[in-house]
Scaffold this motif. Structure first.
Motif, PDB file in Angstrom:
ATOM      1  N   THR A 218     -10.369  -1.186   2.607  1.00  0.00           N
ATOM      2  CA  THR A 218      -9.128  -0.604   2.103  1.00  0.00           C
ATOM      3  C   THR A 218      -9.375   0.408   0.996  1.00  0.00           C
ATOM      4  OG1 THR A 218      -8.881  -2.377   0.488  1.00  0.00           O
ATOM      5  CG2 THR A 218      -7.748  -2.655   2.603  1.00  0.00           C
TER       6      THR A 218
ATOM      7  N   ARG B 296      -2.328   0.891   6.744  1.00  0.00           N
ATOM      8  CA  ARG B 296      -2.764   1.032   5.353  1.00  0.00           C
ATOM      9  C   ARG B 296      -2.435  -0.182   4.496  1.00  0.00           C
ATOM     10  NH1 ARG B 296      -0.917   6.578   5.977  1.00  0.00           N
ATOM     11  NH2 ARG B 296      -2.758   7.798   6.434  1.00  0.00           N
ATOM     12  N   SER B 297      -2.005  -1.251   5.130  1.00  0.00           N
ATOM     13  CA  SER B 297      -1.714  -2.457   4.360  1.00  0.00           C
ATOM     14  C   SER B 297      -3.025  -3.015   3.803  1.00  0.00           C
ATOM     15  CB  SER B 297      -1.019  -3.505   5.223  1.00  0.00           C
ATOM     16  OG  SER B 297      -1.887  -3.974   6.234  1.00  0.00           O
ATOM     17  N   LEU B 298      -2.930  -3.678   2.672  1.00  0.00           N
ATOM     18  CA  LEU B 298      -4.119  -4.260   2.042  1.00  0.00           C
ATOM     19  C   LEU B 298      -4.534  -5.573   2.694  1.00  0.00           C
ATOM     20  CD1 LEU B 298      -3.347  -3.542  -1.720  1.00  0.00           C
ATOM     21  CD2 LEU B 298      -4.755  -2.221  -0.121  1.00  0.00           C
TER      22      LEU B 298
ATOM     23  N   HIS C   3      -1.193   7.946  -0.415  1.00  0.00           N
ATOM     24  CA  HIS C   3      -0.522   6.820  -1.030  1.00  0.00           C
ATOM     25  C   HIS C   3       0.308   6.102   0.021  1.00  0.00           C
ATOM     26  CE1 HIS C   3       3.219   9.114  -0.913  1.00  0.00           C
ATOM     27  NE2 HIS C   3       2.509  10.142  -1.324  1.00  0.00           N
ATOM     28  N   TYR C   4       0.736   4.889  -0.291  1.00  0.00           N
ATOM     29  CA  TYR C   4       1.535   4.120   0.645  1.00  0.00           C
ATOM     30  C   TYR C   4       2.836   4.861   0.906  1.00  0.00           C
ATOM     31  CZ  TYR C   4      -1.940   0.686  -0.205  1.00  0.00           C
ATOM     32  OH  TYR C   4      -3.144   0.060  -0.290  1.00  0.00           O
TER      33      TYR C   4
ATOM     34  N   PRO D 147       1.839  -7.448   8.163  1.00  0.00           N
ATOM     35  CA  PRO D 147       1.118  -6.638   7.173  1.00  0.00           C
ATOM     36  C   PRO D 147       1.766  -6.754   5.793  1.00  0.00           C
ATOM     37  CG  PRO D 147       2.406  -5.224   8.611  1.00  0.00           C
ATOM     38  CD  PRO D 147       2.518  -6.612   9.155  1.00  0.00           C
ATOM     39  N   SER D 148       0.908  -6.819   4.766  1.00  0.00           N
ATOM     40  CA  SER D 148       1.411  -6.963   3.402  1.00  0.00           C
ATOM     41  C   SER D 148       0.394  -6.393   2.418  1.00  0.00           C
ATOM     42  CB  SER D 148       1.649  -8.447   3.087  1.00  0.00           C
ATOM     43  OG  SER D 148       2.091  -8.629   1.764  1.00  0.00           O
ATOM     44  N   ASP D 149       0.898  -5.908   1.294  1.00  0.00           N
ATOM     45  CA  ASP D 149       0.014  -5.440   0.226  1.00  0.00           C
ATOM     46  C   ASP D 149      -0.140  -6.476  -0.873  1.00  0.00           C
ATOM     47  OD1 ASP D 149      -0.413  -2.953   1.448  1.00  0.00           O
ATOM     48  OD2 ASP D 149       1.448  -2.163   0.605  1.00  0.00           O
ATOM     49  N   ASP D 150       0.790  -7.435  -0.927  1.00  0.00           N
ATOM     50  CA  ASP D 150       0.782  -8.381  -2.043  1.00  0.00           C
ATOM     51  C   ASP D 150       0.846  -9.852  -1.633  1.00  0.00           C
ATOM     52  OD1 ASP D 150       3.381  -8.617  -1.151  1.00  0.00           O
ATOM     53  OD2 ASP D 150       4.289  -7.715  -2.935  1.00  0.00           O
TER      54      ASP D 150
ATOM     55  N   LYS E 229      -6.892 -10.705   2.881  1.00  0.00           N
ATOM     56  CA  LYS E 229      -7.141  -9.329   2.453  1.00  0.00           C
ATOM     57  C   LYS E 229      -8.095  -8.652   3.422  1.00  0.00           C
ATOM     58  CE  LYS E 229      -6.329  -9.633  -2.455  1.00  0.00           C
ATOM     59  NZ  LYS E 229      -6.867  -9.351  -3.780  1.00  0.00           N
TER      60      LYS E 229
ATOM     61  N   SER F 202       4.568  -4.918   4.252  1.00  0.00           N
ATOM     62  CA  SER F 202       4.182  -3.524   4.080  1.00  0.00           C
ATOM     63  C   SER F 202       4.831  -2.695   5.177  1.00  0.00           C
ATOM     64  CB  SER F 202       2.662  -3.385   4.160  1.00  0.00           C
ATOM     65  OG  SER F 202       2.288  -2.036   4.211  1.00  0.00           O
TER      66      SER F 202
END
Length: 135
Positions: free
Chosen positions: A52, A25-27, A59-60, A12-15, A48, A20
């Protein structure tokens, strides 16, 4: 999980670069294509998620408890389905944590779930390769 020479591992990652710390809640997910017979990553992509836009205003880093762990709301089911669809072709999921319903879903789909954390997911992938490579 089929331990053929080519496997896919999701983190999992947001970027698309760092891991993450909140799976649900990861993007999106960094998906690594790993050739275990040669002990190397042959490709890496960021996928992605589609669903989301609304995490209940959380919030994260904010963690909530489900009111009744035996019941899944329609909104929660949509989020779970989105995650499953985004990484349905992977063999392994490495995450800092995951709820019991998602763990059960992945296990029933013959996916391995590994609980581990490193801000740089490349380190986790390299550790996995060391443990499971055919070389």
């Amino acid at each position: 999980m089929d331990q053929g020479s080519l496997i896919k591992i999701a983190v999992p990652s947001d970027d698309g670069e760092t891991m993450s710390d909140h799976f649900g809640r990861s993007l999106g997910f960094i998906v690594y294509y790993v050739d275990l017979s040669n002990s190397k990553v042959i490709n890496k992509e960021f996928r992605k998620r589609k669903y989301t836009e609304d995490f209940h205003g959380h919030h994260y880093g904010y963690h909530h408890e489900h009111e009744d762990e035996s019941v899944t709301s329609p909104e929660e089911a949509k989020k779970h389905l989105d995650i499953l669809n985004t990484i349905k072709d992977v063999d392994v999921i490495i995450t800092a944590g995951m709820g019991p319903r998602m763990i059960s879903a992945f296990i029933s789909l013959n996916k391995a779930v590994i609980i581990a954390y490193d801000a740089n997911p490349d380190n986790l992938i390299n550790e996995y390769i060391k443990q499971y490579s055919n070389v």
